[in-house]
Scaffold this active site. Structure first.
Site, mmCIF file in Angstrom:
data_model
loop_
_atom_site.group_PDB
_atom_site.id
_atom_site.type_symbol
_atom_site.label_atom_id
_atom_site.label_comp_id
_atom_site.label_asym_id
_atom_site.label_seq_id
_atom_site.Cartn_x
_atom_site.Cartn_y
_atom_site.Cartn_z
ATOM 1 N N ILE A 1 30.038 9.096 -26.312
ATOM 2 C CA ILE A 1 30.500 9.068 -27.368
ATOM 3 C C ILE A 1 29.975 9.583 -28.445
ATOM 4 C CG2 ILE A 1 31.993 7.176 -26.289
ATOM 5 C CD1 ILE A 1 30.498 5.236 -28.517
ATOM 6 N N GLU B 1 24.016 7.257 -32.057
ATOM 7 C CA GLU B 1 22.934 8.095 -31.490
ATOM 8 C C GLU B 1 23.190 9.697 -31.818
ATOM 9 O OE1 GLU B 1 19.835 7.843 -29.940
ATOM 10 O OE2 GLU B 1 20.098 5.726 -30.446
ATOM 11 N N HIS C 1 28.301 1.258 -22.278
ATOM 12 C CA HIS C 1 27.325 0.760 -23.365
ATOM 13 C C HIS C 1 27.878 -0.151 -24.432
ATOM 14 C CE1 HIS C 1 23.830 0.251 -26.086
ATOM 15 N NE2 HIS C 1 23.179 0.693 -25.256
ATOM 16 N N VAL D 1 23.149 7.616 -17.097
ATOM 17 C CA VAL D 1 22.117 7.309 -16.043
ATOM 18 C C VAL D 1 22.090 5.841 -15.809
ATOM 19 C CG1 VAL D 1 20.411 9.039 -16.852
ATOM 20 C CG2 VAL D 1 20.328 6.501 -17.878
ATOM 21 N N HIS E 1 20.247 -1.006 -18.223
ATOM 22 C CA HIS E 1 21.542 -1.907 -18.449
ATOM 23 C C HIS E 1 22.046 -2.008 -16.884
ATOM 24 C CE1 HIS E 1 21.715 -2.330 -22.602
ATOM 25 N NE2 HIS E 1 21.714 -0.992 -22.751
#
Length: 263
Positions: free
Chosen positions: A89, A93, A149, A208, A212
């Site tokens: 999204i 970052e 995430h 990836v 998590h």
């Protein structure tokens, strides 16, 4: 003197410390872009300082951060840069990455940006189709729960919108939540219980299958998604496969590079 045009594509990823998923996901995305644009040099940068430091210490492996990659391209005589993030999204970052890249604007004739995975309405539909194709063999009585995430950035609203889109596009058995934001496990448990499937399949909705996926989703801790769903009475099957392994997702990133090239 005007330099002859020399275009390169910088593929920017968050990164991973898991070699297998790096090869299956990040390397595969880069290879797809390389194959689509054989006339361009392909460069790599990762944004996670923690992962870069871990790889350096553990494996003696150096991977450029964004500033190092920009410096490397300038040194190699690149004149025009297309930056393609593999971020899901337009979040924190991606904002930081663009700021770092643009600090080198004076070193190149042009810098253009491809967009993250989920940017346009067309992206959302294509991503849903890619997931549905990947799990086309799931019975309607089986629920697929995807772990995104999540972020404090306003772009987090994409996850709830995409969950709705799965249902709208004919997949009422697919649920999308996040590990760090909304919708979270509380909302997922409520929705999945209401659907009442015979089995729950868990998969990461991340580029990836890294920390998590291995720990928060499929790990041994009591608060992992696997254990929480099992404690709720479901038979659970984890699938440790990142989005970078999906052909439809890789094709979507290639299309974003094409759009940036045409800008």
């Amino acid at each position: 003197m005007i330099l002859a045009k020399k275009t390169a594509i910088l593929v920017v990823s968050f990164g991973t410390s898991y070699p297998e998923t790096k090869k299956a996901c990040i390397d595969s995305i880069e290879d797809s872009i390389r194959n689509a644009f054989p006339e361009c040099g392909i460069y790599r940068a990762w944004t996670s300082k923690m992962i870069l430091a871990k790889l350096k210490k553990r494996d003696g492996l150096h991977i450029d951060n964004v500033a190092e990659a920009m410096e490397r391209m300038a040194s190699d005589g690149i004149t025009d840069v297309v930056v393609q993030p593999t971020h899901v999204i337009n979040g924190i970052e991606n904002d930081r990455m663009k700021k770092d890249v643009l600090s080198f604007a004076g070193s190149f004739q042009s810098i253009r940006f491809g967009t993250p995975l989920l940017t346009s309405e067309e992206d959302h539909a294509a991503a849903v189709e890619a997931v549905m194709q990947e799990f086309h063999d799931l019975d309607a009585k089986e629920a697929l729960v995807l772990m995104g995430h999540g972020t404090s950035h306003y772009a987090n609203s994409v996850y709830a919108a995409l969950d709705y889109r799965f249902k709208d596009m004919g997949a009422p058995h697919i649920f999308l939540g996040t590990v760090e934001a909304y919708p979270g496990m509380e909302q997922l448990l409520k929705m999945v219980k209401a659907y009442d499937p015979v089995q729950v399949t868990l998969a990461p909705f991340m580029i990836v299958a890294g920390d998590h996926a291995n720990n928060d989703m499929a790990g041994d801790s009591p608060d992992s998604w696997l254990n929480q769903f099992e404690n709720a009475g479901f038979h659970v099957r984890p699938v440790l496969k990142g989005l970078g392994e999906y052909e439809g997702i890789r094709n979507l990133f290639v299309s974003h590079v094409k759009d940036a090239m045409a800008f």
